[in-house]
Design an enzyme around this catalytic site. Structure first.
Site, PDB file in Angstrom:
ATOM      1  N   ASP A   7       0.845  -1.200   0.000  1.00 58.04           N
ATOM      2  CA  ASP A   7       0.000   0.000   0.000  1.00 58.04           C
ATOM      3  C   ASP A   7       0.874   1.241   0.000  1.00 58.04           C
ATOM      4  O   ASP A   7       2.047   1.198   0.389  1.00 58.04           O
ATOM      5  CB  ASP A   7      -0.949   0.025   1.207  1.00 58.04           C
ATOM      6  N   SER A   8       0.271   2.347  -0.399  1.00 61.13           N
ATOM      7  CA  SER A   8       0.992   3.619  -0.384  1.00 61.13           C
ATOM      8  C   SER A   8       1.256   4.086   1.047  1.00 61.13           C
ATOM      9  O   SER A   8       2.083   4.961   1.257  1.00 61.13           O
ATOM     10  CB  SER A   8       0.166   4.675  -1.128  1.00 61.13           C
ATOM     11  N   CYS A  70      -3.650  -0.967  -2.509  1.00 58.86           N
ATOM     12  CA  CYS A  70      -3.880   0.439  -2.852  1.00 58.86           C
ATOM     13  C   CYS A  70      -4.649   0.543  -4.173  1.00 58.86           C
ATOM     14  O   CYS A  70      -4.184   0.070  -5.210  1.00 58.86           O
ATOM     15  CB  CYS A  70      -2.521   1.117  -2.987  1.00 58.86           C
ATOM     16  N   GLU A 162      -5.880  10.328   7.699  1.00 57.24           N
ATOM     17  CA  GLU A 162      -4.501  10.116   8.168  1.00 57.24           C
ATOM     18  C   GLU A 162      -4.185  11.030   9.358  1.00 57.24           C
ATOM     19  O   GLU A 162      -3.442  10.667  10.251  1.00 57.24           O
ATOM     20  CB  GLU A 162      -3.501  10.398   7.042  1.00 57.24           C
ATOM     21  N   CYS A 194     -11.174   3.168  -2.272  1.00 59.15           N
ATOM     22  CA  CYS A 194      -9.945   3.649  -1.639  1.00 59.15           C
ATOM     23  C   CYS A 194      -9.807   2.931  -0.301  1.00 59.15           C
ATOM     24  O   CYS A 194     -10.801   2.746   0.412  1.00 59.15           O
ATOM     25  CB  CYS A 194     -10.013   5.157  -1.426  1.00 59.15           C
ATOM     26  N   HIS A 196      -8.834   3.794   2.502  1.00 62.99           N
ATOM     27  CA  HIS A 196      -9.188   4.511   3.729  1.00 62.99           C
ATOM     28  C   HIS A 196     -10.689   4.601   3.975  1.00 62.99           C
ATOM     29  O   HIS A 196     -11.131   4.828   5.092  1.00 62.99           O
ATOM     30  CB  HIS A 196      -8.639   5.937   3.673  1.00 62.99           C
TER      31      HIS A 196
HETATM   32  N1  DGL Z   1      -4.138   3.698  -0.598  1.00 64.41           N
HETATM   33  C1  DGL Z   1      -4.678   4.696  -1.483  1.00 64.41           C
HETATM   34  C2  DGL Z   1      -5.858   4.132  -2.276  1.00 64.41           C
HETATM   35  O1  DGL Z   1      -6.436   3.117  -1.934  1.00 64.41           O
HETATM   36  C3  DGL Z   1      -5.152   5.909  -0.739  1.00 64.41           C
HETATM   37  C4  DGL Z   1      -4.053   6.746  -0.210  1.00 64.41           C
HETATM   38  C5  DGL Z   1      -3.216   7.432  -1.249  1.00 64.41           C
HETATM   39  O2  DGL Z   1      -3.695   8.356  -1.929  1.00 64.41           O
HETATM   40  O3  DGL Z   1      -2.059   7.030  -1.352  1.00 64.41           O
HETATM   41  O4  DGL Z   1      -6.227   4.707  -3.275  1.00 64.41           O
END
Ligand code: DGL
Length: 270
Positions: A7-8, A70, A162, A194, A196
């Site tokens: 993940d990012s 992600c 976040e 997403c 989050h």
């Molecule tokens: N993990 C990213 C997603 O699911 C969200 C956070 C980001 O923008 O890096 O799109």
């Protein structure tokens, strides 16, 4: 036999938790690119380079199969990775396909031609990079015909989550839902595209109303991974140790992660 979860940043922990609950004996290596988060505002080239680097690091940990938890990486980088970069003895899977298979009521891995499905009006909530990639619409078109997708780029929501600012995140979710509803007044289904957004699922559901079915990814991804590993056990890699890796500062990432998932998680430097 470890599997990697990329993940990012911290958002993929929602997917990691669902996989760990579904497959408790499976060692999982999590990679959070916290030094470069968020991906949602980066361009496609940047997202491709960063994602490849993180996936390579997971291969070094003995994870032959990596899940891109992600959405932004799945949307902006995965197709190019699969077409040009991933060797035959490795697999990288994204989060869109399991979601679309659920939405279109297909069996996992069913690759038959697209057909008419019950749901006709779908709202997609995602980061700006995911929305502009149109990857969701592309994958959906392989499986279903006649579905109208209206996508809402939800700028600011990831940052608010976040930062632990739930009040701001809730206000933003409500205003993004309202903006989408001006263009599509009566969606039948909504996709939270997403990592989050599951943390705000109750707000999305409340703002959309009880008639809209809200699809969230974590459990669907876990279920489809379990099915995939049954069909393709050769992609269970040689790694045996579960761990959490980050490109950020392990101490501060661990403390944010603990706050994010409300349980203790210790990251180490990637
Ligand atoms: N993990 C990213 C997603 O699911 C969200 C956070 C980001 O923008 O890096 O799109």
């Amino acid at each position: 036999m470890a599997v990697g979860v990329f993940d990012s940043g911290l958002g993929g922990l929602t997917v990691h938790a669902a996989i760990a609950a579904r497959l408790p004996a499976l060692p999982l290596v999590y990679f959070g690119d916290n030094a470069h988060t968020p991906y949602g505002v980066r361009d496609a080239e940047d997202i491709f380079q960063l994602t490849c680097k993180g996936v390579e690091r997971l291969w070094e940990e003995g994870c032959d199969l990596v899940i891109l938890a992600c959405n932004t990486a799945s949307a902006a980088a995965l197709k190019r990775m699969q077409e040009t970069w991933i060797p035959a003895d490795k697999r990288v899977l994204g989060v869109f396909v399991p979601l679309i298979e659920a939405l279109t009521e297909r069996q996992w891995g069913d690759n038959t031609p697209p057909r008419e499905v019950a749901v006709k009006h779908v709202a997609l909530f995602a980061t700006p990079a995911t929305v502009s990639s149109r990857a969701f619409q592309r994958e959906l078109a392989f499986r279903a015909i006649g579905v109208d997708v209206e996508a809402q780029p939800c700028g600011g929501v990831v940052d608010a989550i976040e930062q632990g600012d739930e009040i701001l995140a809730e206000a933003m979710v409500r205003s993004h839902v309202e903006a989408l509803r001006r263009r599509m007044p009566k969606p039948e289904a909504a996709i939270l595209g997403c990592t989050h957004y599951p943390l705000m699922q109750h707000v999305f559901q409340d703002a959309l109303g009880p008639d809209v079915k809200v699809y969230s990814q974590a459990n669907l991804v876990a279920e489809s991974l379990a099915d995939y590993l049954e069909r393709r056990p050769e992609f269970l890699g040689p790694g045996m140790v579960s761990k959490f890796l980050t490109t950020g500062d392990p101490k501060s990432v661990s403390s944010h992660a603990t706050q994010f998932l409300r349980r203790g998680i210790t990251f180490e430097a990637a």
